[in-house]
Design a protein around this motif. Structure first.
Motif, short mmCIF file in Angstrom:
data_model
loop_
_atom_site.label_atom_id
_atom_site.label_comp_id
_atom_site.label_asym_id
_atom_site.label_seq_id
_atom_site.Cartn_x
_atom_site.Cartn_y
_atom_site.Cartn_z
N THR A 252 3.12 -1.50 -0.83
CA THR A 252 3.02 -0.32 0.01
C THR A 252 1.54 -0.04 0.30
O THR A 252 0.68 -0.40 -0.50
N GLY A 253 1.27 0.56 1.46
CA GLY A 253 -0.11 0.92 1.78
C GLY A 253 -0.23 1.37 3.22
O GLY A 253 0.67 1.16 4.03
N THR A 254 -1.36 2.01 3.51
CA THR A 254 -1.63 2.43 4.89
C THR A 254 -2.19 1.25 5.66
O THR A 254 -2.64 0.26 5.07
N GLN B 25 2.56 5.29 5.41
CA GLN B 25 2.71 4.20 4.45
C GLN B 25 3.65 3.12 4.98
O GLN B 25 4.75 3.41 5.45
N ARG C 151 8.51 1.90 7.22
CA ARG C 151 7.41 2.86 7.33
C ARG C 151 7.90 4.23 6.90
O ARG C 151 8.98 4.66 7.28
#
Length: 135
Positions: free
Chosen positions: A51-53, A87, A83
């Motif tokens: 997970t991450g931006t 995230q 999404r």
């Protein structure tokens, strides 16, 4: 086959016009989007982090946050990434078929099914140490 009906970045046509990508993603095969996502290391970063931006996932790659956001948006449309707010989340399908560590990795087949089309310049962070291309 068309990738998406409009760039996943936005409902804001003025923003996509300013980036010079309006209509660009429409004419790129989905396999090419996946190839760029793999070649840049974006998929590998998401597979590691899960997970991450867009900004976080782009940082270790030569992609700009805008480029990462567009590519991840298409992967969301393909349902291999989810999404939630800002995230991006790896799906089991991404981990099984697009993570090079998986025994079911299909990414290498994309080298033979896609052309080496250049990404729009706004997708690239040319100041990143790993960037080796030219404008």
């Amino acid at each position: 086959m068309r990738a998406v009906s409009k760039p996943p970045l936005a409902d804001d046509a003025a923003f996509t016009n300013r980036l010079g990508i309006k209509g660009y993603v429409d004419d790129v095969p989905l396999a090419q989007i996946v190839r760029w996502s793999l070649e840049s290391g974006l998929v590998q970063e998401l597979a590691k982090a899960e997970t991450g931006t867009a900004e976080d996932l782009a940082a270790p790659t030569w992609l700009s946050p805008i480029g990462a956001d567009v590519l991840l948006g298409v992967l969301v449309a393909m349902k291999v990434v989810r999404r939630n707010g800002d995230q991006y989340i790896a799906t089991p399908e991404l981990l099984a078929y697009l993570d090079p560590r998986s025994p079911y990795f299909l990414g290498e087949s994309l080298l033979f099914t896609t052309l080496p089309i250049r990404l729009p310049w706004s997708f690239v962070d040319s100041s990143h140490p790993s960037f080796g291309g030219t404008r």
